[in-house]
Design an enzyme around this catalytic site. Sequence first.
Site, mmCIF file in Angstrom:
data_model
loop_
_atom_site.group_PDB
_atom_site.id
_atom_site.type_symbol
_atom_site.label_atom_id
_atom_site.label_comp_id
_atom_site.label_asym_id
_atom_site.label_seq_id
_atom_site.Cartn_x
_atom_site.Cartn_y
_atom_site.Cartn_z
ATOM 1 N N ASN A 132 0.836 -1.213 0.000
ATOM 2 C CA ASN A 132 0.000 0.000 0.000
ATOM 3 C C ASN A 132 0.864 1.255 0.000
ATOM 4 O OD1 ASN A 132 -3.053 -0.499 0.202
ATOM 5 N ND2 ASN A 132 -2.200 -2.041 1.570
ATOM 6 N N ARG B 106 0.174 -2.538 15.205
ATOM 7 C CA ARG B 106 -0.019 -2.142 16.600
ATOM 8 C C ARG B 106 -1.185 -1.158 16.685
ATOM 9 N NH1 ARG B 106 1.610 -5.696 19.422
ATOM 10 N NH2 ARG B 106 1.524 -4.304 21.223
ATOM 11 N N ILE B 107 -1.606 -0.882 17.929
ATOM 12 C CA ILE B 107 -2.678 0.092 18.144
ATOM 13 C C ILE B 107 -2.033 1.370 18.658
ATOM 14 C CG2 ILE B 107 -4.726 0.588 19.532
ATOM 15 C CD1 ILE B 107 -5.093 -2.522 19.651
ATOM 16 N N ASN C 245 -6.869 4.036 8.449
ATOM 17 C CA ASN C 245 -6.397 2.650 8.455
ATOM 18 C C ASN C 245 -7.041 1.883 7.311
ATOM 19 O OD1 ASN C 245 -5.093 0.276 9.534
ATOM 20 N ND2 ASN C 245 -7.084 -0.366 10.334
ATOM 21 N N HIS D 121 -8.106 -1.996 6.225
ATOM 22 C CA HIS D 121 -8.351 -3.297 6.869
ATOM 23 C C HIS D 121 -8.885 -4.278 5.816
ATOM 24 C CE1 HIS D 121 -9.168 -5.875 10.364
ATOM 25 N NE2 HIS D 121 -10.246 -6.263 9.707
ATOM 26 N N GLU E 193 -10.215 5.617 19.162
ATOM 27 C CA GLU E 193 -9.836 4.720 20.265
ATOM 28 C C GLU E 193 -10.433 3.325 20.087
ATOM 29 O OE1 GLU E 193 -10.380 7.897 20.867
ATOM 30 O OE2 GLU E 193 -8.782 8.564 22.224
ATOM 31 N N ASP F 7 -10.743 -0.681 14.976
ATOM 32 C CA ASP F 7 -11.415 -1.024 13.708
ATOM 33 C C ASP F 7 -12.859 -0.511 13.630
ATOM 34 O OD1 ASP F 7 -9.163 -2.334 12.782
ATOM 35 O OD2 ASP F 7 -9.850 -4.317 13.364
HETATM 36 C C1 GRF Z 1 -3.264 -4.990 4.211
HETATM 37 O O1 GRF Z 1 -4.007 -6.107 3.826
HETATM 38 C C2 GRF Z 1 -4.029 -4.150 5.208
HETATM 39 O O2 GRF Z 1 -5.402 -4.241 5.021
HETATM 40 C C3 GRF Z 1 -3.648 -4.763 6.519
HETATM 41 O O3 GRF Z 1 -2.294 -5.096 6.364
HETATM 42 C C4 GRF Z 1 -2.023 -5.368 4.982
HETATM 43 C C5 GRF Z 1 -0.841 -4.552 4.584
HETATM 44 O O4 GRF Z 1 -0.358 -4.887 3.312
HETATM 45 N N1 GRF Z 1 -3.914 -3.851 7.612
HETATM 46 P P1 GRF Z 1 0.898 -4.141 2.711
HETATM 47 O O5 GRF Z 1 2.005 -4.196 3.759
HETATM 48 O O6 GRF Z 1 0.497 -2.734 2.388
HETATM 49 O O7 GRF Z 1 1.272 -4.919 1.484
#
Ligand code: GRF
Length: 191
Positions: free
Chosen positions: A13, A84-85, A100, A102, A136, A139
């Site tokens: 990403n 981590r959070i 974030n 997910h 806080e 998700d």
């Molecule tokens: C993704 O699937 C994201 O949704 C999750 O961790 C993964 C990260 O992928 N939180 P990358 O490191 O960006 O390839």
Amino acid sequence: MRLGVVVSGKGSNLRNLVERNFEVVAVATNRPSCGGAAFARERDIPLGELSVKGFASEAKRDEAMRDFFMAHGVELVIDAGYDRIHTRPFLEAFRGRIVNVHPSLLPEFSGSMNAVEQALQSGVEVTGATVHLVTEDLDAGPILAQERVPVLKGDTVETLRGRIHQSEHRILPAAIRLLEARLAQSPAVGQ
Ligand code: GRF
């Protein structure tokens, strides 16, 4: 807008954002040996190597992450595979400005690092990807974008994860643009 990206994993990403010419001014990681950190080094993006071992607590580490991003003028934080959070010092500094991604259709398969495995095991026919604001509540912050991804016959964790990643690479940039437009109307960080 100046982005600070937080990574713990492969970094696809992060790479996608850089390749789409988002202004990534700093990358922070809790795992200096991860792929995302390697990518930041390769592209000469300032990298904060903030493994918790170097700090007295998670909160102290998060203060260092906050200060590192502030020093680089970060306006928007992207958790792109951060495992981590964030604790209070970081959340307060960037309130409403942390995003974030997910790998599920939240609220399904929330609160887990194994959302893809869980989708496959549960037998759902459709899963997906979600981009949301970080609060806080793990998700559970306001959703900015979601995309459905079908679970296909014969899918393995790897094939399904691959398609979810493709989806993330579409919706994360779109969600950032949306948030940037919203934030353009509101005061800057720290004001
Ligand atoms: C993704 O699937 C994201 O949704 C999750 O961790 C993964 C990260 O992928 N939180 P990358 O490191 O960006 O390839």
